[in-house]
Scaffold this motif. Sequence first.
Motif, PDB file in Angstrom:
ATOM      1  N   ILE A  16      -0.806   3.749  52.488  1.00 60.48           N
ATOM      2  CA  ILE A  16      -0.762   4.878  51.555  1.00 60.48           C
ATOM      3  C   ILE A  16      -0.239   6.150  52.227  1.00 60.48           C
ATOM      4  O   ILE A  16       0.424   6.964  51.605  1.00 60.48           O
ATOM      5  CB  ILE A  16      -2.179   5.135  50.964  1.00 60.48           C
ATOM      6  N   ILE A  17      -0.527   6.281  53.540  1.00 58.65           N
ATOM      7  CA  ILE A  17      -0.216   7.540  54.229  1.00 58.65           C
ATOM      8  C   ILE A  17       1.223   8.031  54.033  1.00 58.65           C
ATOM      9  O   ILE A  17       1.427   9.184  53.663  1.00 58.65           O
ATOM     10  CB  ILE A  17      -0.560   7.430  55.738  1.00 58.65           C
ATOM     11  N   PRO A  18       2.241   7.179  54.252  1.00 55.65           N
ATOM     12  CA  PRO A  18       3.608   7.705  54.123  1.00 55.65           C
ATOM     13  C   PRO A  18       3.868   8.305  52.751  1.00 55.65           C
ATOM     14  O   PRO A  18       4.557   9.327  52.627  1.00 55.65           O
ATOM     15  CB  PRO A  18       4.485   6.468  54.335  1.00 55.65           C
ATOM     16  N   ILE A  19       3.271   7.707  51.721  1.00 55.17           N
ATOM     17  CA  ILE A  19       3.473   8.236  50.374  1.00 55.17           C
ATOM     18  C   ILE A  19       2.796   9.595  50.241  1.00 55.17           C
ATOM     19  O   ILE A  19       3.369  10.541  49.708  1.00 55.17           O
ATOM     20  CB  ILE A  19       2.928   7.229  49.351  1.00 55.17           C
ATOM     21  N   LEU A  20       1.589   9.699  50.805  1.00 58.14           N
ATOM     22  CA  LEU A  20       0.886  10.979  50.733  1.00 58.14           C
ATOM     23  C   LEU A  20       1.616  12.061  51.513  1.00 58.14           C
ATOM     24  O   LEU A  20       1.515  13.240  51.201  1.00 58.14           O
ATOM     25  CB  LEU A  20      -0.543  10.831  51.265  1.00 58.14           C
ATOM     26  N   VAL A  21       2.363  11.666  52.546  1.00 61.69           N
ATOM     27  CA  VAL A  21       3.077  12.654  53.352  1.00 61.69           C
ATOM     28  C   VAL A  21       4.334  13.129  52.625  1.00 61.69           C
ATOM     29  O   VAL A  21       4.601  14.335  52.547  1.00 61.69           O
ATOM     30  CB  VAL A  21       3.449  12.057  54.730  1.00 61.69           C
ATOM     31  N   VAL A  22       5.091  12.194  52.063  1.00 61.06           N
ATOM     32  CA  VAL A  22       6.374  12.558  51.471  1.00 61.06           C
ATOM     33  C   VAL A  22       6.197  13.165  50.081  1.00 61.06           C
ATOM     34  O   VAL A  22       6.915  14.085  49.694  1.00 61.06           O
ATOM     35  CB  VAL A  22       7.298  11.321  51.407  1.00 61.06           C
ATOM     36  N   TYR A  23       5.207  12.660  49.374  1.00 63.24           N
ATOM     37  CA  TYR A  23       5.011  13.037  47.977  1.00 63.24           C
ATOM     38  C   TYR A  23       4.991  14.549  47.704  1.00 63.24           C
ATOM     39  O   TYR A  23       5.725  15.026  46.835  1.00 63.24           O
ATOM     40  CB  TYR A  23       3.729  12.360  47.488  1.00 63.24           C
ATOM     41  N   PRO A  24       4.174  15.332  48.438  1.00 67.87           N
ATOM     42  CA  PRO A  24       4.131  16.756  48.115  1.00 67.87           C
ATOM     43  C   PRO A  24       5.472  17.468  48.292  1.00 67.87           C
ATOM     44  O   PRO A  24       5.755  18.438  47.600  1.00 67.87           O
ATOM     45  CB  PRO A  24       3.103  17.327  49.095  1.00 67.87           C
ATOM     46  N   MET A  25       6.293  16.952  49.207  1.00 68.00           N
ATOM     47  CA  MET A  25       7.570  17.619  49.448  1.00 68.00           C
ATOM     48  C   MET A  25       8.521  17.442  48.269  1.00 68.00           C
ATOM     49  O   MET A  25       9.348  18.293  47.986  1.00 68.00           O
ATOM     50  CB  MET A  25       8.226  17.048  50.705  1.00 68.00           C
ATOM     51  N   VAL A  26       8.432  16.301  47.625  1.00 69.00           N
ATOM     52  CA  VAL A  26       9.400  15.972  46.583  1.00 69.00           C
ATOM     53  C   VAL A  26       8.851  16.255  45.193  1.00 69.00           C
ATOM     54  O   VAL A  26       9.590  16.493  44.255  1.00 69.00           O
ATOM     55  CB  VAL A  26       9.804  14.483  46.705  1.00 69.00           C
ATOM     56  N   GLN A  27       7.518  16.288  45.110  1.00 66.24           N
ATOM     57  CA  GLN A  27       6.849  16.300  43.820  1.00 66.24           C
ATOM     58  C   GLN A  27       7.329  17.418  42.893  1.00 66.24           C
ATOM     59  O   GLN A  27       7.549  17.208  41.708  1.00 66.24           O
ATOM     60  CB  GLN A  27       5.343  16.394  44.068  1.00 66.24           C
ATOM     61  N   ARG A  28       7.597  18.618  43.453  1.00 66.77           N
ATOM     62  CA  ARG A  28       7.966  19.718  42.548  1.00 66.77           C
ATOM     63  C   ARG A  28       9.334  19.537  41.925  1.00 66.77           C
ATOM     64  O   ARG A  28       9.692  20.219  40.983  1.00 66.77           O
ATOM     65  CB  ARG A  28       7.868  21.056  43.297  1.00 66.77           C
ATOM     66  N   HIS A  29      10.120  18.586  42.450  1.00 67.19           N
ATOM     67  CA  HIS A  29      11.449  18.374  41.868  1.00 67.19           C
ATOM     68  C   HIS A  29      11.447  17.310  40.781  1.00 67.19           C
ATOM     69  O   HIS A  29      12.485  17.072  40.174  1.00 67.19           O
ATOM     70  CB  HIS A  29      12.439  17.926  42.942  1.00 67.19           C
ATOM     71  N   PHE A  30      10.290  16.662  40.578  1.00 65.20           N
ATOM     72  CA  PHE A  30      10.272  15.501  39.686  1.00 65.20           C
ATOM     73  C   PHE A  30      10.877  15.780  38.326  1.00 65.20           C
ATOM     74  O   PHE A  30      11.757  15.078  37.871  1.00 65.20           O
ATOM     75  CB  PHE A  30       8.839  15.027  39.464  1.00 65.20           C
ATOM     76  N   THR A  31      10.361  16.835  37.686  1.00 65.68           N
ATOM     77  CA  THR A  31      10.751  17.062  36.305  1.00 65.68           C
ATOM     78  C   THR A  31      12.269  17.135  36.201  1.00 65.68           C
ATOM     79  O   THR A  31      12.888  16.452  35.395  1.00 65.68           O
ATOM     80  CB  THR A  31      10.101  18.346  35.794  1.00 65.68           C
ATOM     81  N   LYS A  32      12.856  17.938  37.072  1.00 66.20           N
ATOM     82  CA  LYS A  32      14.307  18.088  37.066  1.00 66.20           C
ATOM     83  C   LYS A  32      15.001  16.731  37.210  1.00 66.20           C
ATOM     84  O   LYS A  32      15.817  16.342  36.390  1.00 66.20           O
ATOM     85  CB  LYS A  32      14.709  18.976  38.233  1.00 66.20           C
TER      86      LYS A  32
END
Lengths: 335, 323
Positions: free
Chosen positions: A310-326
């Motif tokens: 799970i860790i790699p997802i938890l690490v990368v997720y916050p960096m990309v998450q704000r771009h999701f909607t776009k």
Amino acid sequence: MTVRTENYAKKHTPTRLPKQPPKPPPRRSARYRALLRGKNRPVWEEDPNPLGLVVKGVALLVITATVLFPLYTVVLTSFSTQADITRSGGLVIVPGGLSLSAYVQILSGGIVTRATIVSIGITVVGTVLSTTVSVLAAYGLSRPGSFAHRPLLFVFLITMFFGAGMIPTYLLVSNLGLIDSYWSLILPGAVSAFNVLILRAFFMGIDRSITDAARIDGAGDLRILGQIVLPMSKAVVAVVALFYGVGYWNAFFNAMLYINDNAKWPLQLVLRSYVLQGVTLPGSGVGQVDVDDGAVTGLPVKMAVMVLAIIPILVVYPMVQRHFTKGVIFGAIKG
Amino acid sequence: MSTDTSTGTATSRADSPPHRKIPWTTRMRRDRTLLIMVAPAVLLLAVFAYVPMAGNVVAWQDYSPYVGIRESPFVGWANFARVFTNPLFLDAVSNTLIITAFQLVFFFPVPIVLALLLNSVLSPGLRTTIQSIVYLPHFFSWVIVVTIFQQIFGGAGMVASRLREAGYSGFDLMTNPDTFLLLITAQSVWKDAGWGIIIFLAALATVDTQLYEASVVDGAGRWRRMWHVTLPALRPVIILLLILRLGDSLTVGFEQLILQRGAVGTDVAEVLDTFVYYQGVVNGDWAFAAAAGLVKGLVSLALVLGANKLAHLVGEAGVYQRA
């Protein structure tokens, strides 16, 4: 007939007045109203029902807890001592004795360590390859009227509507001699038409006058892509890279198909065999704990493998998450 | 590409659709950079998507891996006949459709309700936080999700051990075929319902607030605003997703099911994709499995096209349109 007209009039006459005068709003002090309305409520909205607010708050709390509680207990269990787990009879909810021994055990060589390295390698190589190929293809397809534009677009679209099927794909991979090769985990799914179309839709939305100006200044297509288009579409490229990366990291079935040698297994497949199915992996140093007490033993180790996955997802997720909607919406609506 | 050509194309493109007048050789030379850029992706698709499409000929063969595709004898429609008369195949079809129908009722509306709930949260900070949390499980693999459910609802799981302390034994949702539909739907909701709201939230964000103001002036309360303003705004998205889901009727969480097929049994957990896998890769009946897979692929294609046609008939945009 007449009934229908009446009903229609009833439903749609905008000036229809309520039969009874509306209930007067309850008397409330100004301070209480301000507290109730919060600072973001638009002026045209009526005061919220306090009971409704409470119900809504509880619902949201329950929903977030449903997501977070399993993660909490998995992480806590992975750090718990064996005694603590025996006491709680399974996953630990209240922290007791903490220990790092599960992590020491899985990370000191053996099959989990190797599987983690394999997974990281496949994810990195695959993501770079897939994203590069997709960005290039999306740019190449982003100019309607270019040579063979429509036929090429169809080459991508068709794969979204009709999949070749598991058996012919397996036979192909096996005929190419890719069984037990890491490339079998990367190449068959390297290009997703959906992701290409997300990128293409975004590239096409970039103002034409900007790229045309660069062209007049003598920039070639590669340069326009690298220096103008890509910097303008960082968000969507990040989202597509995340989709690819998560796909590679989470895949287990392709390894189940193509990788027979369990020394080459990626982490998800190890997780499936050792943690989900409870198979003892030979020579791993992990399975040995499993012998004594049946189901509960080795739980911290199992949960530590989960956390590792799970860790790699938890690490990368916050960096990309704000771009999701776009990124996602663009593809979903235009694709 | 030389400066000369590029400026030339830029101006001519601005004037009128030029590509009818320019000979194709010239256009090919003009666009060669674009073509080279598309080439790697097309090559990968050609090898790993189109060659296997052609590889479906094994469905008409008495295929043996030792002989190979070229040498294996053709047997006409024999494999398809075997597929349609195979009771296990028909079971797999019915299991697949049952799961699809069940999830259409109990999964599909969940993200809509969640989106409406979340949309009513006014504080932007709180809303973003909740969004980040509920999107998260979408990015976990099925192995992780199923393992989490096993550790909580399985025979040695959290709930079972609490119940054992209270004197009830034998609780195990993971191996109970009767509750399997509920279990996999719960797993799907946990993993993907949160992610599903993203597209609805985006649609809700585009609603013109003047519509709400106008309806308030006309005396519409909270619920009438939702019924007459909010839900109509979501309608195109709901129909689009419904079409996609219908087109995908024959595909139900392959990875999710193959992980649990062993524990719960084939009676409820065998779906089309797992059937193809076990018949082909595990049992080695390649041609039979390829025929079953091909039937599934072609029916799915027909479903997507049909669902899209239906959307056009009822006046919605659908997934794609004839340009």
